[in-house]
Design a protein around this motif. Structure first.
Motif, PDB file in Angstrom:
ATOM      1  N   GLY A  48       0.825  -1.203   0.000  1.00 25.04           N
ATOM      2  CA  GLY A  48       0.000   0.000   0.000  1.00 25.04           C
ATOM      3  C   GLY A  48       0.857   1.250   0.000  1.00 25.04           C
ATOM      4  N   ASP A  49       0.448   2.251  -0.749  1.00 27.74           N
ATOM      5  CA  ASP A  49       1.090   3.558  -0.731  1.00 27.74           C
ATOM      6  C   ASP A  49       0.109   4.535  -0.106  1.00 27.74           C
ATOM      7  OD1 ASP A  49       3.561   2.993  -1.963  1.00 27.74           O
ATOM      8  OD2 ASP A  49       2.594   2.952  -3.924  1.00 27.74           O
ATOM      9  N   TYR A  50       0.585   5.315   0.846  1.00 29.95           N
ATOM     10  CA  TYR A  50      -0.277   6.217   1.583  1.00 29.95           C
ATOM     11  C   TYR A  50       0.231   7.652   1.448  1.00 29.95           C
ATOM     12  CZ  TYR A  50      -1.513   1.743   3.549  1.00 29.95           C
ATOM     13  OH  TYR A  50      -1.896   0.431   3.685  1.00 29.95           O
ATOM     14  N   ALA A  51      -0.688   8.591   1.467  1.00 25.46           N
ATOM     15  CA  ALA A  51      -0.318  10.009   1.373  1.00 25.46           C
ATOM     16  C   ALA A  51       0.498  10.401   2.596  1.00 25.46           C
ATOM     17  CB  ALA A  51      -1.579  10.855   1.279  1.00 25.46           C
ATOM     18  N   THR A  52       1.564  11.171   2.367  1.00 24.84           N
ATOM     19  CA  THR A  52       2.420  11.592   3.465  1.00 24.84           C
ATOM     20  C   THR A  52       2.250  13.060   3.812  1.00 24.84           C
ATOM     21  OG1 THR A  52       4.219  12.062   1.935  1.00 24.84           O
ATOM     22  CG2 THR A  52       4.178   9.873   2.927  1.00 24.84           C
ATOM     23  N   ALA A  53       1.850  13.886   2.871  1.00 24.78           N
ATOM     24  CA  ALA A  53       1.684  15.313   3.114  1.00 24.78           C
ATOM     25  C   ALA A  53       0.802  15.901   2.027  1.00 24.78           C
ATOM     26  CB  ALA A  53       3.032  16.013   3.118  1.00 24.78           C
ATOM     27  N   ALA A  54       0.175  17.018   2.336  1.00 28.85           N
ATOM     28  CA  ALA A  54      -0.609  17.750   1.342  1.00 28.85           C
ATOM     29  C   ALA A  54       0.338  18.661   0.581  1.00 28.85           C
ATOM     30  CB  ALA A  54      -1.705  18.547   2.019  1.00 28.85           C
TER      31      ALA A  54
ATOM     32  N   LEU B  53      -3.565  17.329  -3.579  1.00 29.41           N
ATOM     33  CA  LEU B  53      -2.579  16.483  -4.250  1.00 29.41           C
ATOM     34  C   LEU B  53      -1.551  16.094  -3.202  1.00 29.41           C
ATOM     35  CD1 LEU B  53      -2.046  18.251  -7.670  1.00 29.41           C
ATOM     36  CD2 LEU B  53      -3.400  16.231  -7.163  1.00 29.41           C
ATOM     37  N   ALA B  54      -1.403  14.785  -2.999  1.00 30.02           N
ATOM     38  CA  ALA B  54      -0.560  14.299  -1.916  1.00 30.02           C
ATOM     39  C   ALA B  54       0.391  13.227  -2.419  1.00 30.02           C
ATOM     40  CB  ALA B  54      -1.425  13.740  -0.792  1.00 30.02           C
ATOM     41  N   PRO B  55       1.700  13.467  -2.352  1.00 31.31           N
ATOM     42  CA  PRO B  55       2.671  12.427  -2.732  1.00 31.31           C
ATOM     43  C   PRO B  55       2.695  11.323  -1.681  1.00 31.31           C
ATOM     44  CG  PRO B  55       3.807  14.338  -1.868  1.00 31.31           C
ATOM     45  CD  PRO B  55       2.355  14.696  -1.928  1.00 31.31           C
ATOM     46  N   THR B  56       3.181  10.154  -2.095  1.00 33.22           N
ATOM     47  CA  THR B  56       3.217   9.021  -1.176  1.00 33.22           C
ATOM     48  C   THR B  56       4.560   8.883  -0.476  1.00 33.22           C
ATOM     49  OG1 THR B  56       3.863   7.557  -2.980  1.00 33.22           O
ATOM     50  CG2 THR B  56       1.509   7.736  -2.496  1.00 33.22           C
ATOM     51  N   ARG B  57       5.437   9.843  -0.697  1.00 29.64           N
ATOM     52  CA  ARG B  57       6.685   9.893   0.055  1.00 29.64           C
ATOM     53  C   ARG B  57       7.112  11.347   0.182  1.00 29.64           C
ATOM     54  NH1 ARG B  57      11.313   7.500  -3.939  1.00 29.64           N
ATOM     55  NH2 ARG B  57      11.296   9.214  -5.390  1.00 29.64           N
TER      56      ARG B  57
ATOM     57  N   ARG C 127      -4.683  11.942  -5.545  1.00 27.24           N
ATOM     58  CA  ARG C 127      -5.605  13.068  -5.507  1.00 27.24           C
ATOM     59  C   ARG C 127      -6.691  12.710  -4.506  1.00 27.24           C
ATOM     60  NH1 ARG C 127      -9.186  13.826 -10.458  1.00 27.24           N
ATOM     61  NH2 ARG C 127     -10.744  12.853  -9.158  1.00 27.24           N
ATOM     62  N   VAL C 128      -6.832  13.514  -3.482  1.00 29.59           N
ATOM     63  CA  VAL C 128      -7.834  13.265  -2.440  1.00 29.59           C
ATOM     64  C   VAL C 128      -8.884  14.362  -2.546  1.00 29.59           C
ATOM     65  CG1 VAL C 128      -8.239  12.964   0.017  1.00 29.59           C
ATOM     66  CG2 VAL C 128      -6.051  12.257  -0.973  1.00 29.59           C
ATOM     67  N   ASP C 129     -10.132  13.973  -2.814  1.00 24.50           N
ATOM     68  CA  ASP C 129     -11.247  14.911  -2.890  1.00 24.50           C
ATOM     69  C   ASP C 129     -12.067  14.799  -1.610  1.00 24.50           C
ATOM     70  OD1 ASP C 129     -10.578  15.759  -5.472  1.00 24.50           O
ATOM     71  OD2 ASP C 129     -11.680  14.094  -6.372  1.00 24.50           O
TER      72      ASP C 129
ATOM     73  N   ARG D  11     -17.235  13.097   2.841  1.00 20.71           N
ATOM     74  CA  ARG D  11     -16.943  12.150   1.761  1.00 20.71           C
ATOM     75  C   ARG D  11     -15.468  12.302   1.398  1.00 20.71           C
ATOM     76  NH1 ARG D  11     -20.061  13.600  -3.173  1.00 20.71           N
ATOM     77  NH2 ARG D  11     -21.762  12.514  -2.166  1.00 20.71           N
ATOM     78  N   VAL D  12     -14.760  11.171   1.377  1.00 24.38           N
ATOM     79  CA  VAL D  12     -13.348  11.162   1.003  1.00 24.38           C
ATOM     80  C   VAL D  12     -13.205  10.240  -0.199  1.00 24.38           C
ATOM     81  CG1 VAL D  12     -10.994  10.649   1.721  1.00 24.38           C
ATOM     82  CG2 VAL D  12     -12.637  11.519   3.389  1.00 24.38           C
ATOM     83  N   ARG D  13     -12.685  10.769  -1.280  1.00 20.99           N
ATOM     84  CA  ARG D  13     -12.459   9.973  -2.495  1.00 20.99           C
ATOM     85  C   ARG D  13     -10.994  10.111  -2.860  1.00 20.99           C
ATOM     86  NH1 ARG D  13     -14.118  10.971  -8.591  1.00 20.99           N
ATOM     87  NH2 ARG D  13     -13.785   8.866  -9.355  1.00 20.99           N
ATOM     88  N   THR D  14     -10.303   8.988  -2.976  1.00 17.27           N
ATOM     89  CA  THR D  14      -8.887   8.991  -3.320  1.00 17.27           C
ATOM     90  C   THR D  14      -8.711   8.388  -4.701  1.00 17.27           C
ATOM     91  OG1 THR D  14      -8.333   8.735  -0.996  1.00 17.27           O
ATOM     92  CG2 THR D  14      -6.600   8.281  -2.564  1.00 17.27           C
ATOM     93  N   VAL D  15      -7.976   9.090  -5.563  1.00 20.24           N
ATOM     94  CA  VAL D  15      -7.759   8.644  -6.938  1.00 20.24           C
ATOM     95  C   VAL D  15      -6.259   8.610  -7.196  1.00 20.24           C
ATOM     96  CG1 VAL D  15      -8.178   9.167  -9.366  1.00 20.24           C
ATOM     97  CG2 VAL D  15      -9.918   9.703  -7.667  1.00 20.24           C
ATOM     98  N   HIS D  16      -5.793   7.496  -7.770  1.00 23.11           N
ATOM     99  CA  HIS D  16      -4.378   7.409  -8.136  1.00 23.11           C
ATOM    100  C   HIS D  16      -4.162   7.837  -9.577  1.00 23.11           C
ATOM    101  CE1 HIS D  16      -1.006   4.949  -9.894  1.00 23.11           C
ATOM    102  NE2 HIS D  16      -0.393   5.797  -9.105  1.00 23.11           N
ATOM    103  N   PHE D  17      -4.959   7.319 -10.489  1.00 17.92           N
ATOM    104  CA  PHE D  17      -4.811   7.668 -11.895  1.00 17.92           C
ATOM    105  C   PHE D  17      -6.198   7.822 -12.490  1.00 17.92           C
ATOM    106  CE2 PHE D  17      -4.332   6.597 -16.414  1.00 17.92           C
ATOM    107  CZ  PHE D  17      -3.416   7.556 -16.763  1.00 17.92           C
ATOM    108  N   ALA D  18      -6.539   9.034 -12.891  1.00 15.53           N
ATOM    109  CA  ALA D  18      -7.882   9.311 -13.391  1.00 15.53           C
ATOM    110  C   ALA D  18      -7.920   9.439 -14.912  1.00 15.53           C
ATOM    111  CB  ALA D  18      -8.421  10.593 -12.758  1.00 15.53           C
TER     112      ALA D  18
END
Length: 90
Positions: free
Chosen positions: A16-22, A35-39, A54-56, A66-73
């Protein structure tokens, strides 16, 4: 995935890759887009490798987030479509 002990459990071999910062926050009509990088990005070279999420965030009703996370849209086409299709004019 299974939910157990308060955590999402992943299949063996899945990482799993998780957002580290906004990195960038944009206020849209009634929502936020982050927009949040995973490192951690400490230098310019860190922006080349690794996914960016991308976290909406929005609220469809009171007391609900509502939290929607998209990696590649997908992507935007480079140019408008031709009225002639792919074959060109005749």
């Amino acid at each position: 995935m299974k939910f157990k002990d308060g955590y999402w459990r992943m299949r063996p071999g899945v990482r799993g890759d998780y957002a580290t910062a906004a990195h960038d926050v944009t206020a849209l009509d009634g929502s936020l887009r982050v927009l949040a990088p995973t490192r951690e990005i400490t230098r310019r070279g860190n922006t080349i490798d690794g996914p960016v999420l991308r976290v909406d965030l929005s609220s469809p009703m009171p007391d609900v987030i509502r939290v929607r996370t998209v990696h590649f849209a997908g992507s935007v086409p480079d140019s408008p479509p031709s009225p002639y299709g792919t074959t060109g004019p005749r």
